[in-house]
Scaffold this motif. Structure first.
Motif, PDB file in Angstrom:
ATOM      1  N   ASN A  98       0.840  -1.198   0.000  1.00  0.00           N
ATOM      2  CA  ASN A  98       0.000   0.000   0.000  1.00  0.00           C
ATOM      3  C   ASN A  98       0.875   1.248   0.000  1.00  0.00           C
ATOM      4  N   LEU A  99       0.262   2.382   0.279  1.00  0.00           N
ATOM      5  CA  LEU A  99       0.963   3.659   0.398  1.00  0.00           C
ATOM      6  C   LEU A  99       0.895   4.100   1.851  1.00  0.00           C
ATOM      7  N   ARG A 100       2.065   4.390   2.427  1.00  0.00           N
ATOM      8  CA  ARG A 100       2.145   4.737   3.850  1.00  0.00           C
ATOM      9  C   ARG A 100       2.617   6.174   4.035  1.00  0.00           C
ATOM     10  N   ILE A 101       2.143   6.793   5.102  1.00  0.00           N
ATOM     11  CA  ILE A 101       2.370   8.215   5.338  1.00  0.00           C
ATOM     12  C   ILE A 101       3.763   8.441   5.935  1.00  0.00           C
ATOM     13  N   LYS A 102       4.470   9.437   5.403  1.00  0.00           N
ATOM     14  CA  LYS A 102       5.802   9.769   5.913  1.00  0.00           C
ATOM     15  C   LYS A 102       5.705  10.448   7.286  1.00  0.00           C
ATOM     16  N   PRO A 103       6.795  10.393   8.067  1.00  0.00           N
ATOM     17  CA  PRO A 103       6.764  11.031   9.397  1.00  0.00           C
ATOM     18  C   PRO A 103       6.456  12.524   9.336  1.00  0.00           C
ATOM     19  N   ASN A 104       7.168  13.256   8.493  1.00  0.00           N
ATOM     20  CA  ASN A 104       6.865  14.677   8.266  1.00  0.00           C
ATOM     21  C   ASN A 104       6.024  14.750   6.996  1.00  0.00           C
ATOM     22  N   LEU A 129      -4.625   5.022  -8.126  1.00  0.00           N
ATOM     23  CA  LEU A 129      -4.944   6.346  -8.649  1.00  0.00           C
ATOM     24  C   LEU A 129      -6.452   6.558  -8.715  1.00  0.00           C
ATOM     25  N   ASP A 130      -6.872   7.774  -8.432  1.00  0.00           N
ATOM     26  CA  ASP A 130      -8.270   8.201  -8.579  1.00  0.00           C
ATOM     27  C   ASP A 130      -9.242   7.305  -7.832  1.00  0.00           C
ATOM     28  N   ARG A 131      -8.866   6.915  -6.621  1.00  0.00           N
ATOM     29  CA  ARG A 131      -9.755   6.173  -5.724  1.00  0.00           C
ATOM     30  C   ARG A 131     -10.013   7.016  -4.479  1.00  0.00           C
ATOM     31  N   ASP A 132     -11.191   6.864  -3.917  1.00  0.00           N
ATOM     32  CA  ASP A 132     -11.470   7.477  -2.622  1.00  0.00           C
ATOM     33  C   ASP A 132     -10.782   6.629  -1.552  1.00  0.00           C
ATOM     34  N   LEU A 133      -9.915   7.269  -0.788  1.00  0.00           N
ATOM     35  CA  LEU A 133      -9.068   6.558   0.158  1.00  0.00           C
ATOM     36  C   LEU A 133      -9.297   7.050   1.568  1.00  0.00           C
ATOM     37  N   GLY A 134      -9.289   6.101   2.512  1.00  0.00           N
ATOM     38  CA  GLY A 134      -9.327   6.432   3.923  1.00  0.00           C
ATOM     39  C   GLY A 134      -7.931   6.398   4.519  1.00  0.00           C
ATOM     40  N   LEU A 135      -7.857   6.636   5.812  1.00  0.00           N
ATOM     41  CA  LEU A 135      -6.578   6.676   6.531  1.00  0.00           C
ATOM     42  C   LEU A 135      -6.722   5.838   7.793  1.00  0.00           C
ATOM     43  N   ALA A 136      -5.752   4.960   8.024  1.00  0.00           N
ATOM     44  CA  ALA A 136      -5.831   4.090   9.198  1.00  0.00           C
ATOM     45  C   ALA A 136      -4.434   3.693   9.646  1.00  0.00           C
ATOM     46  N   ASP A 215       1.270  16.215  21.788  1.00  0.00           N
ATOM     47  CA  ASP A 215       1.226  14.890  22.412  1.00  0.00           C
ATOM     48  C   ASP A 215       1.213  13.770  21.385  1.00  0.00           C
ATOM     49  N   VAL A 216       1.099  14.111  20.113  1.00  0.00           N
ATOM     50  CA  VAL A 216       1.200  13.109  19.046  1.00  0.00           C
ATOM     51  C   VAL A 216       2.689  12.891  18.779  1.00  0.00           C
ATOM     52  N   LEU A 217       3.216  11.763  19.221  1.00  0.00           N
ATOM     53  CA  LEU A 217       4.655  11.536  19.203  1.00  0.00           C
ATOM     54  C   LEU A 217       5.140  10.800  17.952  1.00  0.00           C
ATOM     55  N   ALA A 218       4.329   9.916  17.397  1.00  0.00           N
ATOM     56  CA  ALA A 218       4.732   9.132  16.222  1.00  0.00           C
ATOM     57  C   ALA A 218       3.490   8.443  15.668  1.00  0.00           C
ATOM     58  N   HIS A 219       3.629   7.916  14.461  1.00  0.00           N
ATOM     59  CA  HIS A 219       2.492   7.205  13.863  1.00  0.00           C
ATOM     60  C   HIS A 219       2.972   6.192  12.836  1.00  0.00           C
ATOM     61  N   ASP A 220       2.158   5.163  12.645  1.00  0.00           N
ATOM     62  CA  ASP A 220       2.292   4.207  11.543  1.00  0.00           C
ATOM     63  C   ASP A 220       0.956   4.231  10.809  1.00  0.00           C
ATOM     64  N   LEU A 221       0.857   5.049   9.779  1.00  0.00           N
ATOM     65  CA  LEU A 221      -0.406   5.286   9.091  1.00  0.00           C
ATOM     66  C   LEU A 221      -0.304   4.889   7.631  1.00  0.00           C
ATOM     67  N   MET A 222      -1.419   4.440   7.095  1.00  0.00           N
ATOM     68  CA  MET A 222      -1.466   4.026   5.696  1.00  0.00           C
ATOM     69  C   MET A 222      -2.828   4.340   5.114  1.00  0.00           C
ATOM     70  N   MET A 223      -2.864   4.445   3.787  1.00  0.00           N
ATOM     71  CA  MET A 223      -4.123   4.688   3.109  1.00  0.00           C
ATOM     72  C   MET A 223      -4.772   3.354   2.757  1.00  0.00           C
ATOM     73  N   PHE A 224      -6.095   3.351   2.636  1.00  0.00           N
ATOM     74  CA  PHE A 224      -6.796   2.132   2.242  1.00  0.00           C
ATOM     75  C   PHE A 224      -8.001   2.475   1.381  1.00  0.00           C
ATOM     76  N   ASP A 225      -8.334   1.560   0.499  1.00  0.00           N
ATOM     77  CA  ASP A 225      -9.461   1.719  -0.408  1.00  0.00           C
ATOM     78  C   ASP A 225     -10.769   1.633   0.368  1.00  0.00           C
ATOM     79  N   LEU A 226     -11.700   2.533   0.083  1.00  0.00           N
ATOM     80  CA  LEU A 226     -12.940   2.605   0.847  1.00  0.00           C
ATOM     81  C   LEU A 226     -14.071   1.756   0.279  1.00  0.00           C
TER      82      LEU A 226
END
Length: 447
Positions: A98-104, A129-136, A215-226
């Motif tokens: 998948n596609l994962r969110i960078k730290p910055n 491409l061109d999909r409605d994506l969520g974040l989790a 207080d948000v110190l770090a994350h492991d986030l990725m996009m997903f198809d809705l």
């Protein structure tokens, strides 16, 4: 569609339950949470790695972030081999490309609000491409009430939030002849607004979790198809879903372990154990991947809780079998030349035994025979996959698990198309047959 002759399977029920499992599991962390919920409902008790484990026979599971393992010593408690009782291990993985969110992550370009991303694994990028994506994913927040000062929070935004916009063909006519060429640094940043003044990602996450942004110190986030998982086709004989590779195995494995434990209630000769690793799609060499000490250490601890020692562990491993379960390639009707002509694989036609003489799959004759017997016991057909001799072969956790444990290992899967796409395709009858075969593998009939 082909169906088993000796066993009535709940095809519709398994298809619907698989879709529910996938839709509840947009990330490996959510897949582990969903597996844990189902195991708890079935009477399994969660253990913590840092605690001393009970010596009483029972049904247990343990998590390590995006990895989970579960086992039952209840049925085999009276086995004649005592603490040297062998294992039947079913292994899979929770992660998907998948596609994962960078730290910055915050990016603003010409008034567009965007987020920076990295490519995880080997996805078919154009399908994103061109999909409605969520974040989790998960977010680490400051919490003075926690022993470590950090609290881990699962997040899931299941509404249209992000979109990776395609370039119009008018601005690159070469697309028609040469296909899409994407630079992962330049072309994959999703858009999540056009205000030019979006909140920072930390601010957005803080709002979701009711904490302060610092207080948000770090994350492991990725996009997903809705798009929800569901059936399609004129006969509704197919399932379209994200993350079939390999959450179809996560679903089937959890069901198989629960069903095998029930089937062995009268006594069993082996300990059934399920392990679902994170990070298979990026090589498995992490603290919770298939190359880690997680499974070898777990097997040893189970033997120790039964009063065994290292000698008993080695005796148990010599009497064990590992089934590495990952999805398999069905023969594509538009690309038949990409497949071995003597090993055609169809959907709705049974589980797949995967063989490769270069060791990319771990299957050899003993393991292959054991899985063939499991399919016979379950009353489901068996297919055999071999890649073309002039093409490279993918791999699984099978070879590394065999090397780490020294246990006979077989690689299997369920057939599908569009592997590593944002949306994948399998047959509607395959989940039921997959569960039946894996259940029989975990709870073999007496010979």
């Amino acid at each position: 569609m082909p169906t088993p002759t000796s066993l009535e399977l709940d095809v519709d029920g398994h298809a619907a339950d698989l879709c529910a499992f996938i839709d509840a599991s947009p990330t490996p962390f959510h897949a582990v949470q969903e597996a844990a919920r189902r195991l708890t409902d079935a009477g399994f008790t969660e253990l913590a790695e840092r605690d001393a484990w009970p010596r009483e026979p029972g049904r247990y599971f343990v998590r390590r972030e995006g990895t989970i393992a579960a086992w039952s010593t209840a049925a085999a408690a009276g086995a004649s081999t005592g603490p040297a009782t062998g294992f039947r291990v079913l292994g899979g993985h929770t992660d998907s490309p998948n596609l994962r969110i960078k730290p910055n992550a915050d990016v603003r370009t010409l008034g567009w609000d965007q987020l920076g991303v990295e490519v995880y694994g080997g996805p078919l990028i154009t399908t994103w491409l061109d999909r409605d994506l969520g974040l989790a994913g998960r977010v680490a927040v400051r919490d003075a009430d926690e022993p470590t000062g950090v609290r881990m929070c699962l997040v899931q935004v299941s509404e249209p939030l992000l979109r990776v916009a395609h370039l119009a063909i008018h601005l690159d006519r070469s697309i028609a002849d040469e296909g899409v060429r994407l630079n992962p640094q330049q072309h994959l940043a999703p858009i999540w607004g056009a205000t030019g003044g979006a909140p920072t990602l930390a601010e957005y996450l803080a709002g979701l979790l009711d904490v302060e942004p610092n207080d948000v110190l770090a994350h492991d986030l990725m996009m997903f198809d809705l798009t929800p998982s569901g059936r399609l086709g004129h006969a509704r004989d197919l399932i379209a879903a994200p993350r079939l590779d390999n959450q179809a195995t996560c679903y089937a494995g959890v069901r198989a372990l629960i069903d095998a434990d029930t089937a062995m209630a009268g006594g069993g000769s082996h300990i059934p154990l399920l392990v679902l690793f994170d990070h298979e799609e990026i090589g498995s060499m992490t603290n919770r991947g298939g190359f880690s000490e997680f499974l070898p250490g777990l097997l040893e601890r189970v033997v120790l809780t039964q009063g065994g020692d290292r000698e008993d562990l080695h005796r148990a491993l010599a009497d064990s079998l590992v089934c590495s379960a990952d999805m398999a390639h069905a023969t594509h009707p538009n690309y038949t030349e990409r497949h071995e002509p003597s090993h055609r694989i169809a959907v709705n036609a049974g589980p797949v035994l995967k063989v490769n003489v270069k060791g990319r799959y771990a299957s050899d004759a003993p393991g292959a025979a054991a899985f063939a017997l499991a399919c016979e016991q379950a009353g489901v057909p068996l297919q055999r996959f071999v890649v073309r001799s002039d093409m490279p072969c993918g791999s699984t956790i099978g070879p590394m698990t065999a090397a780490l444990t020294g246990v006979v290992t077989v690689d299997v899967g369920a057939p599908m198309l569009s592997m590593h796409s944002a949306r994948e395709l399998c047959g509607v009858a395959d989940p039921a047959m997959y569960v039946a075969a894996l259940t029989a593998m975990l709870a073999p009939a007496a010979v």
